[in-house]
Design a protein around this motif. Structure first.
Motif, PDB file in Angstrom:
ATOM      1  N   TYR A   1      -9.631  76.193  36.191  1.00 47.46           N
ATOM      2  CA  TYR A   1      -8.841  77.340  36.981  1.00 47.46           C
ATOM      3  C   TYR A   1      -7.852  77.018  37.845  1.00 47.46           C
ATOM      4  O   TYR A   1      -7.264  77.811  38.329  1.00 47.46           O
ATOM      5  CB  TYR A   1     -10.276  78.225  37.658  1.00 47.46           C
ATOM      6  N   TYR A   2      -7.582  75.797  38.022  1.00 38.64           N
ATOM      7  CA  TYR A   2      -6.452  75.424  38.900  1.00 38.64           C
ATOM      8  C   TYR A   2      -5.151  76.332  38.761  1.00 38.64           C
ATOM      9  O   TYR A   2      -4.497  76.679  39.596  1.00 38.64           O
ATOM     10  CB  TYR A   2      -6.241  73.944  38.992  1.00 38.64           C
ATOM     11  N   ASP A   3      -4.770  76.604  37.460  1.00 36.29           N
ATOM     12  CA  ASP A   3      -3.500  77.199  36.936  1.00 36.29           C
ATOM     13  C   ASP A   3      -3.635  78.516  37.835  1.00 36.29           C
ATOM     14  O   ASP A   3      -2.499  79.277  38.249  1.00 36.29           O
ATOM     15  CB  ASP A   3      -3.163  77.057  35.580  1.00 36.29           C
ATOM     16  N   ASP A   4      -4.959  79.018  37.811  1.00 41.02           N
ATOM     17  CA  ASP A   4      -5.082  80.429  38.520  1.00 41.02           C
ATOM     18  C   ASP A   4      -4.551  80.498  39.968  1.00 41.02           C
ATOM     19  O   ASP A   4      -4.067  81.346  40.545  1.00 41.02           O
ATOM     20  CB  ASP A   4      -6.338  81.217  38.140  1.00 41.02           C
ATOM     21  N   VAL A   5      -5.034  79.377  40.552  1.00 44.87           N
ATOM     22  CA  VAL A   5      -4.734  79.195  41.874  1.00 44.87           C
ATOM     23  C   VAL A   5      -3.264  79.061  42.254  1.00 44.87           C
ATOM     24  O   VAL A   5      -2.868  79.782  43.080  1.00 44.87           O
ATOM     25  CB  VAL A   5      -5.638  78.052  42.201  1.00 44.87           C
TER      26      VAL A   5
END
Length: 72
Positions: free
Chosen positions: A54-58
């Motif tokens: 989910y890091y890309d969402d952050v």
């Protein structure tokens, strides 16, 4: 497990929407303090530890340098 992941993903999106207006006006040194002291930031970090995917969402919401990329 997929149901848990999507619940975490939805929660992360909610938390990021709360964090965004708080973080954007901060200077990098202020962000570092906020990241280490804020319960909101800690909750975001705990989701990222479980779900580094989910890091890309952050990054898309609060920028690439706000939260360190989780290893894993």
């Amino acid at each position: 497990m997929a149901q848990s992941e999507s619940a975490d993903h939805l929660r992360l999106k909610q938390l990021l929407q709360e964090a965004k207006p708080l973080m954007l006006p901060m200077f990098p040194d202020q962000q570092k303090v906020w990241l280490s002291e804020s319960p909101l930031a800690q909750e975001i970090k705990s989701i990222l530890v479980k779900h580094p995917e989910y890091y890309d969402d952050v990054r898309a919401v609060v920028g690439p340098d706000a939260f360190p990329k989780p290893k894993g």
